[in-house]
Design a protein around this motif. Structure first.
Motif, PDB file in Angstrom:
ATOM      1  N   LYS A 239      36.914 -29.989  86.889  1.00 18.22           N
ATOM      2  CA  LYS A 239      38.025 -31.054  87.103  1.00 18.22           C
ATOM      3  C   LYS A 239      37.759 -32.280  86.236  1.00 18.22           C
ATOM      4  CE  LYS A 239      39.921 -29.381  91.557  1.00 18.22           C
ATOM      5  NZ  LYS A 239      39.973 -30.137  92.952  1.00 18.22           N
ATOM      6  N   SER A 240      36.313 -32.778  86.262  1.00 20.63           N
ATOM      7  CA  SER A 240      36.150 -34.005  85.599  1.00 20.63           C
ATOM      8  C   SER A 240      36.224 -33.765  84.003  1.00 20.63           C
ATOM      9  CB  SER A 240      34.652 -34.421  86.263  1.00 20.63           C
ATOM     10  OG  SER A 240      34.721 -34.545  87.374  1.00 20.63           O
ATOM     11  N   VAL A 241      35.545 -32.521  83.585  1.00 21.55           N
ATOM     12  CA  VAL A 241      35.628 -32.478  82.116  1.00 21.55           C
ATOM     13  C   VAL A 241      37.268 -32.356  81.689  1.00 21.55           C
ATOM     14  CG1 VAL A 241      34.860 -30.748  80.491  1.00 21.55           C
ATOM     15  CG2 VAL A 241      33.420 -31.174  82.428  1.00 21.55           C
ATOM     16  N   LEU A 242      37.958 -31.254  82.350  1.00 21.37           N
ATOM     17  CA  LEU A 242      39.366 -31.363  82.181  1.00 21.37           C
ATOM     18  C   LEU A 242      40.185 -32.440  81.992  1.00 21.37           C
ATOM     19  CD1 LEU A 242      40.171 -27.958  84.114  1.00 21.37           C
ATOM     20  CD2 LEU A 242      39.913 -28.468  81.733  1.00 21.37           C
ATOM     21  N   VAL A 243      39.994 -33.195  83.048  1.00 25.76           N
ATOM     22  CA  VAL A 243      40.884 -34.459  82.905  1.00 25.76           C
ATOM     23  C   VAL A 243      40.260 -35.567  81.684  1.00 25.76           C
ATOM     24  CG1 VAL A 243      41.063 -36.891  84.102  1.00 25.76           C
ATOM     25  CG2 VAL A 243      41.172 -34.615  85.417  1.00 25.76           C
ATOM     26  N   ALA A 244      38.804 -35.777  81.598  1.00 22.39           N
ATOM     27  CA  ALA A 244      38.534 -36.348  80.462  1.00 22.39           C
ATOM     28  C   ALA A 244      38.974 -35.772  78.697  1.00 22.39           C
ATOM     29  CB  ALA A 244      36.961 -36.406  80.225  1.00 22.39           C
ATOM     30  N   THR A 245      39.066 -34.472  79.005  1.00 20.62           N
ATOM     31  CA  THR A 245      39.327 -33.656  77.736  1.00 20.62           C
ATOM     32  C   THR A 245      40.838 -34.010  77.420  1.00 20.62           C
ATOM     33  OG1 THR A 245      37.657 -31.908  77.945  1.00 20.62           O
ATOM     34  CG2 THR A 245      39.592 -31.449  76.485  1.00 20.62           C
ATOM     35  N   THR A 246      41.727 -33.681  78.703  1.00 20.03           N
ATOM     36  CA  THR A 246      43.117 -34.103  78.666  1.00 20.03           C
ATOM     37  C   THR A 246      43.584 -35.326  77.824  1.00 20.03           C
ATOM     38  OG1 THR A 246      43.431 -32.275  80.188  1.00 20.03           O
ATOM     39  CG2 THR A 246      45.381 -33.630  79.415  1.00 20.03           C
ATOM     40  N   GLU A 247      42.732 -36.450  78.629  1.00 23.46           N
ATOM     41  CA  GLU A 247      43.040 -37.651  78.037  1.00 23.46           C
ATOM     42  C   GLU A 247      42.869 -38.051  76.576  1.00 23.46           C
ATOM     43  OE1 GLU A 247      44.224 -40.457  80.038  1.00 23.46           O
ATOM     44  OE2 GLU A 247      44.905 -38.778  81.100  1.00 23.46           O
ATOM     45  N   LYS A 248      41.717 -37.280  76.095  1.00 22.28           N
ATOM     46  CA  LYS A 248      41.505 -37.393  74.674  1.00 22.28           C
ATOM     47  C   LYS A 248      42.301 -36.733  73.614  1.00 22.28           C
ATOM     48  CE  LYS A 248      36.307 -38.474  74.906  1.00 22.28           C
ATOM     49  NZ  LYS A 248      36.324 -39.414  73.871  1.00 22.28           N
ATOM     50  N   VAL A 249      43.160 -35.785  74.264  1.00 15.38           N
ATOM     51  CA  VAL A 249      44.019 -35.011  73.391  1.00 15.38           C
ATOM     52  C   VAL A 249      45.417 -35.061  74.048  1.00 15.38           C
ATOM     53  CG1 VAL A 249      44.452 -32.591  72.295  1.00 15.38           C
ATOM     54  CG2 VAL A 249      42.260 -33.412  73.063  1.00 15.38           C
ATOM     55  N   PRO A 250      46.086 -35.901  73.511  1.00 16.86           N
ATOM     56  CA  PRO A 250      47.419 -36.360  74.363  1.00 16.86           C
ATOM     57  C   PRO A 250      48.313 -35.345  74.371  1.00 16.86           C
ATOM     58  CG  PRO A 250      46.892 -38.372  72.980  1.00 16.86           C
ATOM     59  CD  PRO A 250      45.878 -37.199  72.587  1.00 16.86           C
TER      60      PRO A 250
ATOM     61  N   ILE B 280      35.139 -34.057  72.153  1.00 13.58           N
ATOM     62  CA  ILE B 280      36.297 -33.151  71.436  1.00 13.58           C
ATOM     63  C   ILE B 280      36.949 -33.789  70.287  1.00 13.58           C
ATOM     64  CG2 ILE B 280      38.313 -33.950  72.959  1.00 13.58           C
ATOM     65  CD1 ILE B 280      37.825 -30.356  72.750  1.00 13.58           C
ATOM     66  N   LYS B 281      37.329 -32.712  69.230  1.00 16.10           N
ATOM     67  CA  LYS B 281      37.917 -33.598  68.107  1.00 16.10           C
ATOM     68  C   LYS B 281      39.255 -34.090  68.443  1.00 16.10           C
ATOM     69  CE  LYS B 281      39.511 -29.174  66.164  1.00 16.10           C
ATOM     70  NZ  LYS B 281      39.238 -28.151  65.054  1.00 16.10           N
ATOM     71  N   THR B 282      39.472 -35.305  67.645  1.00 20.99           N
ATOM     72  CA  THR B 282      40.641 -35.948  67.854  1.00 20.99           C
ATOM     73  C   THR B 282      41.375 -36.635  66.613  1.00 20.99           C
ATOM     74  OG1 THR B 282      39.612 -37.987  68.220  1.00 20.99           O
ATOM     75  CG2 THR B 282      40.136 -36.567  70.338  1.00 20.99           C
ATOM     76  N   GLY B 283      41.171 -35.837  65.584  1.00 22.48           N
ATOM     77  CA  GLY B 283      41.570 -36.180  64.333  1.00 22.48           C
ATOM     78  C   GLY B 283      43.237 -35.619  63.953  1.00 22.48           C
ATOM     79  N   THR B 284      43.439 -35.813  62.771  1.00 19.39           N
ATOM     80  CA  THR B 284      44.818 -35.428  62.143  1.00 19.39           C
ATOM     81  C   THR B 284      45.218 -34.078  62.560  1.00 19.39           C
ATOM     82  OG1 THR B 284      46.203 -35.110  60.460  1.00 19.39           O
ATOM     83  CG2 THR B 284      44.031 -34.942  60.069  1.00 19.39           C
ATOM     84  N   ARG B 285      46.313 -33.655  63.006  1.00 23.75           N
ATOM     85  CA  ARG B 285      46.881 -32.344  63.304  1.00 23.75           C
ATOM     86  C   ARG B 285      47.628 -31.619  62.046  1.00 23.75           C
ATOM     87  NH1 ARG B 285      50.289 -31.588  66.978  1.00 23.75           N
ATOM     88  NH2 ARG B 285      49.676 -29.538  67.605  1.00 23.75           N
ATOM     89  N   SER B 286      47.588 -32.316  60.999  1.00 24.23           N
ATOM     90  CA  SER B 286      48.414 -32.076  59.859  1.00 24.23           C
ATOM     91  C   SER B 286      48.095 -30.710  59.342  1.00 24.23           C
ATOM     92  CB  SER B 286      48.621 -33.276  59.075  1.00 24.23           C
ATOM     93  OG  SER B 286      49.177 -33.017  57.565  1.00 24.23           O
ATOM     94  N   TYR B 287      48.959 -29.917  58.783  1.00 26.33           N
ATOM     95  CA  TYR B 287      48.717 -28.747  58.085  1.00 26.33           C
ATOM     96  C   TYR B 287      48.015 -29.042  56.572  1.00 26.33           C
ATOM     97  CZ  TYR B 287      51.695 -29.086  54.124  1.00 26.33           C
ATOM     98  OH  TYR B 287      52.136 -29.463  52.797  1.00 26.33           O
TER      99      TYR B 287
END
Length: 436
Positions: A42-53, A159-166
């Protein structure tokens, strides 16, 4: 307070368009030999989800320019934990992984942990608009690494949080090659192969199902060894037995040309590979065409190799049509561009996706190690179908995810039988060369 908005990238829009052909979900199931610590997870999932909006955003289909809107959520929106027994386990896994998350949901991925007999099964589905199989594997590896770090008291989640551009796919190319790649307007979807996988007609009572078949370790070891002897990949061999089996099962005329698109991970073209940018889609495809089935499986292998080697030697493999999509989304308002792309895009009736290797040592959860597992792409709507492959612990799990009925399930099981018969026939015809 006004909600944060995230730009919908090119592949977000394309995967949304693909709602006409499949359920937009990507699926994974991992069977662990020990229990998972739910509190740590649960702790990991919350922290991960916060980093990847984008994972806690709703998608908005604007006429002009669609977008994501970041939403509030709770861990219960993402994670379900359930105690079960061996009799009901598989049915409950199937029920969970065949659901579809609406684009307007406040979260775009869901996880279930099923506890049974002193072990845990981890199941996850995610909106394909958020990321593809390549980044799904990355996500699971990071989830494992972050879980294990948190067990040792390290609360920093990476977790990576950079650009999502193609357009990251052009970062490895230089000079003239990059200019050429950005002008590859050829529409490679326009291969009018009318062969289809014979399922029953669509009906309101059809439901999503993920059909599975496993190639055991002993069979896979021989299969792989023969491939090594010939200097060909497992993907080449699987494509061969797949196409050979389709002619038999579909009763296609032996001289018909059959074209199968194979998914290609475009991270091969990205500087930094899977670690670069953010979670997104980077999947293209290459076409494999054979001018009829071979008299033997070895003959079909030769035909497959002639086709795929041409693509493998192409430095731009998988990059065709991307500039065309970019152009369509640039010059038209979104609603018009989607209509224009649908006119020009032919969704393949039959496909294959080799998602690749799931390495247990990279997916541990503390002392819990995955002893089995698989990933598969979206549930296809008739008449479309795709064979997906994942390898784990020296076994290949083959999946065909479709919306169908019990008669369709029987047809898929029959096809798996033909496919495995041809795998064993290929081994029987070639195993003698391993003893030379």
């Amino acid at each position: 307070m006004k909600k944060q908005r995230i730009t919908a990238e090119l592949w977000d829009k394309m995967q949304y368009l693909f709602r006409n052909y499949y359920d937009r979900m990507v699926h994974a199931v991992l069977y662990y030999d020990k229990p998972i610590d739910v509190a740590i997870l649960k702790s990991v999932l919350v922290a991960t989800t916060e980093k990847v909006p984008v994972l806690h955003s709703s998608f908005h289909d604007s006429v002009i320019n669609p977008y994501w809107e970041v939403e509030e959520y709770s861990i219960s929106d993402i994670l379900t934990v359930k105690d079960t027994d061996s009799e009901h386990l598989e049915a409950e896994i199937e029920e969970f992984i065949t659901q579809s998350i609406p684009v307007e949901s406040n979260v775009q991925f869901k996880i279930a942990v099923f506890n049974e007999g002193g072990r845990s099964v981890f199941a996850m589905i995610v909106n394909h608009m958020c990321f593809d199989g390549g980044d799904f594997k990355y996500f699971l590896k990071r989830l494992s690494a972050n879980y294990n770090a948190m067990l040792t008291g390290d609360a920093a989640v990476e977790i990576k949080t950079g650009t999502r551009s193609y357009d990251q796919v052009y970062t490895k190319l230089e000079g003239e090659d990059k200019e050429v790649a950005k002008k590859l307007y050829k529409n490679i979807s326009q291969v009018k192969d009318t062969h289809y996988f014979p399922l029953t007609p669509s009906a309101p009572e059809d439901k999503s199902m993920i059909n599975r078949c496993k190639m055991d370790a002993e069979t896979f070891s021989l299969f792989r060894a023969i491939g090594k002897y010939y200097g060909v990949t497992i993907n080449d061999l699987m494509l061969t037995v797949y196409m050979h089996s389709l002619y038999e099962f579909g009763q296609y005329p032996a001289t018909d040309t059959l074209t199968i698109p194979c998914m290609v991970d475009l991270r091969r073209h990205i500087e930094g590979g899977e670690e670069a940018g953010g979670l997104t889609n980077h999947t293209g495809f290459m076409q494999c065409s054979v001018d009829g089935v071979g008299a033997t499986l070895n003959d079909t292998l030769v035909k497959v190799l002639r086709s795929v080697r041409k693509s493998k030697h192409d430095k731009f493999m998988g990059l065709y049509s991307l500039p065309l999509l970019k152009l369509a989304y640039t010059i038209f308002p979104y609603a018009i561009s989607e209509t224009a792309i649908k006119i020009g895009y032919l969704n393949p009736l039959i496909g294959m996706s080799n998602i690749g290797l799931l390495r247990p040592e990279l997916l541990t959860m503390g002392e819990a190690t995955p002893i089995d597992g698989f990933m598969t792409g979206a549930v296809k709507y008739k008449p479309y179908m795709q064979l997906a492959l994942t390898t784990m612990n020296n076994e290949i799990t083959m999946t065909i995810a479709i919306r169908g009925n019990n008669d369709d399930k029987l047809l898929v099981e029959k096809f798996f039988g033909i496919l495995m018969k041809n795998v064993k026939l290929f081994i029987a015809e070639n195993v003698k060369y391993l003893k030379v």
